[in-house]
Scaffold this active site. Structure first.
Site, PDB file in Angstrom:
ATOM      1  N   GLU A 118       0.960  -1.159   0.119  1.00  0.00           N
ATOM      2  CA  GLU A 118       0.030   0.061  -0.055  1.00  0.00           C
ATOM      3  C   GLU A 118       0.834   1.427   0.039  1.00  0.00           C
ATOM      4  O   GLU A 118       1.909   1.320   0.793  1.00  0.00           O
ATOM      5  CB  GLU A 118      -1.189   0.106   1.220  1.00  0.00           C
ATOM      6  CG  GLU A 118      -2.090  -1.042   1.082  1.00  0.00           C
ATOM      7  CD  GLU A 118      -2.985  -1.323   2.112  1.00  0.00           C
ATOM      8  OE1 GLU A 118      -4.186  -1.744   2.097  1.00  0.00           O
ATOM      9  OE2 GLU A 118      -2.485  -1.021   3.426  1.00  0.00           O
ATOM     10  N   CYS A 131       3.815   8.390   1.399  1.00  0.00           N
ATOM     11  CA  CYS A 131       4.351   7.430   2.111  1.00  0.00           C
ATOM     12  C   CYS A 131       4.513   5.983   1.311  1.00  0.00           C
ATOM     13  O   CYS A 131       3.426   5.567   0.764  1.00  0.00           O
ATOM     14  CB  CYS A 131       3.357   7.122   3.408  1.00  0.00           C
ATOM     15  SG  CYS A 131       3.770   6.012   4.448  1.00  0.00           S
ATOM     16  N   CYS A 138       6.432  -7.103   7.097  1.00  0.00           N
ATOM     17  CA  CYS A 138       7.518  -6.679   7.909  1.00  0.00           C
ATOM     18  C   CYS A 138       7.956  -7.750   8.613  1.00  0.00           C
ATOM     19  O   CYS A 138       7.139  -8.573   9.158  1.00  0.00           O
ATOM     20  CB  CYS A 138       7.100  -5.455   8.609  1.00  0.00           C
ATOM     21  SG  CYS A 138       8.819  -4.922   9.706  1.00  0.00           S
ATOM     22  N   CYS A 142       6.339  -5.460  15.919  1.00  0.00           N
ATOM     23  CA  CYS A 142       5.965  -4.436  16.886  1.00  0.00           C
ATOM     24  C   CYS A 142       4.659  -4.590  17.139  1.00  0.00           C
ATOM     25  O   CYS A 142       3.799  -4.893  16.391  1.00  0.00           O
ATOM     26  CB  CYS A 142       6.224  -2.925  16.158  1.00  0.00           C
ATOM     27  SG  CYS A 142       7.911  -2.862  15.811  1.00  0.00           S
ATOM     28  N   CYS A 145       1.530  -2.593  15.559  1.00  0.00           N
ATOM     29  CA  CYS A 145       1.597  -2.330  14.073  1.00  0.00           C
ATOM     30  C   CYS A 145       0.764  -3.594  13.372  1.00  0.00           C
ATOM     31  O   CYS A 145       1.245  -4.596  13.606  1.00  0.00           O
ATOM     32  CB  CYS A 145       2.868  -2.124  13.764  1.00  0.00           C
ATOM     33  SG  CYS A 145       3.012  -1.932  11.990  1.00  0.00           S
ATOM     34  N   CYS A 373      -1.220   5.708   9.848  1.00  0.00           N
ATOM     35  CA  CYS A 373       0.110   4.960  10.183  1.00  0.00           C
ATOM     36  C   CYS A 373      -0.173   3.610  10.789  1.00  0.00           C
ATOM     37  O   CYS A 373      -1.105   3.578  11.666  1.00  0.00           O
ATOM     38  CB  CYS A 373       0.936   5.593  11.491  1.00  0.00           C
ATOM     39  SG  CYS A 373       1.215   7.280  10.688  1.00  0.00           S
TER      40      CYS A 373
HETATM   41  N1  SAH Z   1       9.076   0.185   9.758  1.00  0.00           N
HETATM   42  C1  SAH Z   1       9.416   1.417  10.095  1.00  0.00           C
HETATM   43  C2  SAH Z   1       8.619   2.253   9.041  1.00  0.00           C
HETATM   44  C3  SAH Z   1       7.223   2.240   8.918  1.00  0.00           C
HETATM   45  S1  SAH Z   1       6.206   2.330  10.409  1.00  0.00           S
HETATM   46  C4  SAH Z   1       9.369   1.909  11.463  1.00  0.00           C
HETATM   47  O1  SAH Z   1       8.890   1.103  12.371  1.00  0.00           O
HETATM   48  O2  SAH Z   1      10.056   3.006  11.755  1.00  0.00           O
HETATM   49  C5  SAH Z   1       5.609   4.191  10.362  1.00  0.00           C
HETATM   50  C6  SAH Z   1       5.367   4.665  11.578  1.00  0.00           C
HETATM   51  O3  SAH Z   1       3.835   4.249  12.081  1.00  0.00           O
HETATM   52  C7  SAH Z   1       6.278   3.908  12.803  1.00  0.00           C
HETATM   53  O4  SAH Z   1       6.750   5.141  13.788  1.00  0.00           O
HETATM   54  C8  SAH Z   1       5.258   2.993  13.465  1.00  0.00           C
HETATM   55  O5  SAH Z   1       5.731   2.782  14.584  1.00  0.00           O
HETATM   56  C9  SAH Z   1       4.248   3.686  13.352  1.00  0.00           C
HETATM   57  N2  SAH Z   1       2.807   2.663  13.767  1.00  0.00           N
HETATM   58  C10 SAH Z   1       2.648   1.443  13.377  1.00  0.00           C
HETATM   59  N3  SAH Z   1       1.573   0.969  13.802  1.00  0.00           N
HETATM   60  C11 SAH Z   1       0.726   2.141  14.293  1.00  0.00           C
HETATM   61  C12 SAH Z   1      -0.495   2.339  14.739  1.00  0.00           C
HETATM   62  N4  SAH Z   1      -1.313   1.449  14.612  1.00  0.00           N
HETATM   63  N5  SAH Z   1      -0.706   3.608  15.135  1.00  0.00           N
HETATM   64  C13 SAH Z   1      -0.124   4.577  15.194  1.00  0.00           C
HETATM   65  N6  SAH Z   1       1.357   4.562  14.505  1.00  0.00           N
HETATM   66  C14 SAH Z   1       1.590   3.256  14.301  1.00  0.00           C
HETATM   67 FE1  SF4 Z   2       7.949  -3.381  11.110  1.00  0.00          FE
HETATM   68 FE2  SF4 Z   2       5.375  -2.143  11.941  1.00  0.00          FE
HETATM   69 FE3  SF4 Z   2       7.507  -2.575  13.447  1.00  0.00          FE
HETATM   70 FE4  SF4 Z   2       7.717  -0.712  11.440  1.00  0.00          FE
HETATM   71  S1  SF4 Z   2       6.339  -0.572  13.310  1.00  0.00           S
HETATM   72  S2  SF4 Z   2       9.368  -2.332  12.090  1.00  0.00           S
HETATM   73  S3  SF4 Z   2       6.462  -1.733   9.988  1.00  0.00           S
HETATM   74  S4  SF4 Z   2       6.521  -4.111  12.471  1.00  0.00           S
END
Ligand code: SAH
Ligand code: SF4
Length: 396
Positions: A118, A131, A138, A142, A145, A373
């Site tokens: 996406e 973006c 991934c 996390c 996420c 995000c």
């Molecule tokens: N993998 C990389 C880049 C993609 S994530 C990283 O983790 O930095 C982009 C941002 O969105 C990151 O800061 C991530 O932690 C945040 N993010 C992920 N899931 C989210 C959610 N459910 N609500 C708000 N931010 C989120």
């Molecule tokens: Fe991967 Fe989501 Fe963690 Fe970013 S925030 S490193 S996309 S699992």
């Protein structure tokens, strides 16, 4: 909150059969200037002409957005025919586009092998941010996420990464008209790139670097390195390399102020902890007030949002030119967290702000289309039945 989240999930890694395009032809999109030169020479371009041909083809591809060799009118006809015989100009394909009530556009993009990522375009008054994704899914896990729950993972090629920018420019109709330069018609619609879509960009370093070099090249898409922000969850050994080899701005998914909590939210913290991460950031080359590090901090109710957290945060980052981007948690189906209350977020922002740091609260954009995000996860991957089915679809 899951007590013991593994750093890396049990993923199914999909191999790539690229850079070959259709019929064994090489796809020109995503080749660096050096690689393009080599490919042209290999295809029979005399070495003496190679530099000029690279320049000409580069401009067609990345300045004018041309997709047919036939349209490259400053090349002799037989040479155009030779190019068409040996090469393709392939971009990922837009499968669907959704437009949010707030103007945010979300594209579902299909790449080789039938996988999907996406891409989100966020318009603002005097600029627009795209973006983009660096991986399908991934490998990290996390716990807040959505992308991290997707089991299928494949690195995108450089062509698939820069291709996302090109597709968005197609959709925005932003390639310059003949006789004009990029940006001649006022502020660019697509002026900024954030590597904040699906995937951990520093786990796909070479392809991300090559794609960003192409995006920054002044003869083409010509985005300044200061308009590109790469977000990492904290792959410490790659951080300095990112400054040296890409030179873009850096954002880090910080999200917690103690190792105990960060281990649970961002499990890569068990590999490189807060102290190691902050040391790497302190040494980030070119760090200055105009090129601050963005600390992303997702606001999770009763998990990381207390006043004490805010105070610990400013103490930890002392001495690092920084801005703190507070991200209200975006919910997704089955998510184990809730968004902090608005007053809590404001209070947290206030403490950080009073300590001298910009602390914008990121307004969720495109929530109605699940484009915010952390909500990215292609519908097809969600809907797929089993890993066996995934493997079969991928032709494994
Ligand atoms: N993998 C990389 C880049 C993609 S994530 C990283 O983790 O930095 C982009 C941002 O969105 C990151 O800061 C991530 O932690 C945040 N993010 C992920 N899931 C989210 C959610 N459910 N609500 C708000 N931010 C989120
Ligand atoms: Fe991967 Fe989501 Fe963690 Fe970013 S925030 S490193 S996309 S699992």
């Amino acid at each position: 909150m899951t007590a013991e989240t593994p750093i890396t999930q049990d993923v199914l890694t999909i191999p790539r059969k690229l850079p070959e395009g259709e019929g064994g032809k090489v796809n020109l999109i995503g080749l660096t200037r050096t690689a393009l030169r080599e490919a042209l020479i290999e295809a029979g371009t005399p070495e003496k002409q190679a530099k000029m041909r690279v320049n000409q083809i580069w401009q067609w591809l990345y300045h004018w957005g041309v997709r047919e060799f036939e349209a490259m009118t400053n090349l002799a006809k037989p040479y155009r025919a030779l190019l068409a015989e040996k090469f393709t100009i392939d971009l990922p394909e837009i499968v669907s586009k959704q437009v949010s009530a707030d103007g945010t556009r979300k594209y579902l993009v299909r790449i080789a092998g039938g996988h999907e990522v996406e891409v989100v375009y966020i318009p603002e008054t005097d600029r627009g941010t795209l973006c983009i994704s660096s991986q399908v899914g991934c490998t990290l896990t996390c716990s807040f996420c959505h992308t991290g729950t997707q089991k299928l993972v494949r690195n995108l090629t450089a062509g698939e990464i820069v291709g996302q920018i090109m597709l968005a420019r197609d959709d925005l109709d932003e390639w310059p008209a003949p006789g004009t330069g990029t940006g001649d018609n006022g502020p660019r619609l697509l002026s900024n790139i954030v590597l904040m879509g699906m995937g951990e960009p520093l786990y796909n370093f070479d392809n991300v670097r090559d794609a960003m070099k192409i995006a920054m090249d002044g003869e083409g898409i010509a985005l300044s390195r200061r308009r590109i922000t790469l977000s990492t969850s904290g792959v410490v050994p790659e951080i300095a390399k990112c400054a040296e080899e890409i030179g873009c701005l850096m954002a880090v998914s910080f999200h917690a102020t103690t190792d105990e909590v960060r281990n649970k939210l961002v499990p890569i913290n068990k590999r490189w902890n807060i102290e190691q991460l902050l040391n790497a950031l302190r040494e980030y080359p070119r760090l200055s007030n105009s090129e601050r590090i963005t600390f992303e901090y997702v606001m999770l109710k009763d998990v990381n949002d207390t006043d004490a957290d805010a105070r610990r945060l400013v103490k930890l980052i002392q001495g690092i030119p920084a801005k703190i981007n507070l991200i209200p948690f975006n919910e997704w189906p089955g998510a184990p967290y809730q968004r902090s209350d608005w007053e809590r977020i404001e209070r947290f922002a206030d403490i950080v702000h009073k300590a001298g740091y910009a602390s914008p609260i990121r307004t969720p954009r495109g929530e109605d289309i699940m484009a915010a995000c952390g909500q990215l996860k292609s519908a097809t991957e969600r809907a797929r039945k089993s890993r066996a089915q995934i493997a079969q679809d991928a032709g494994l």
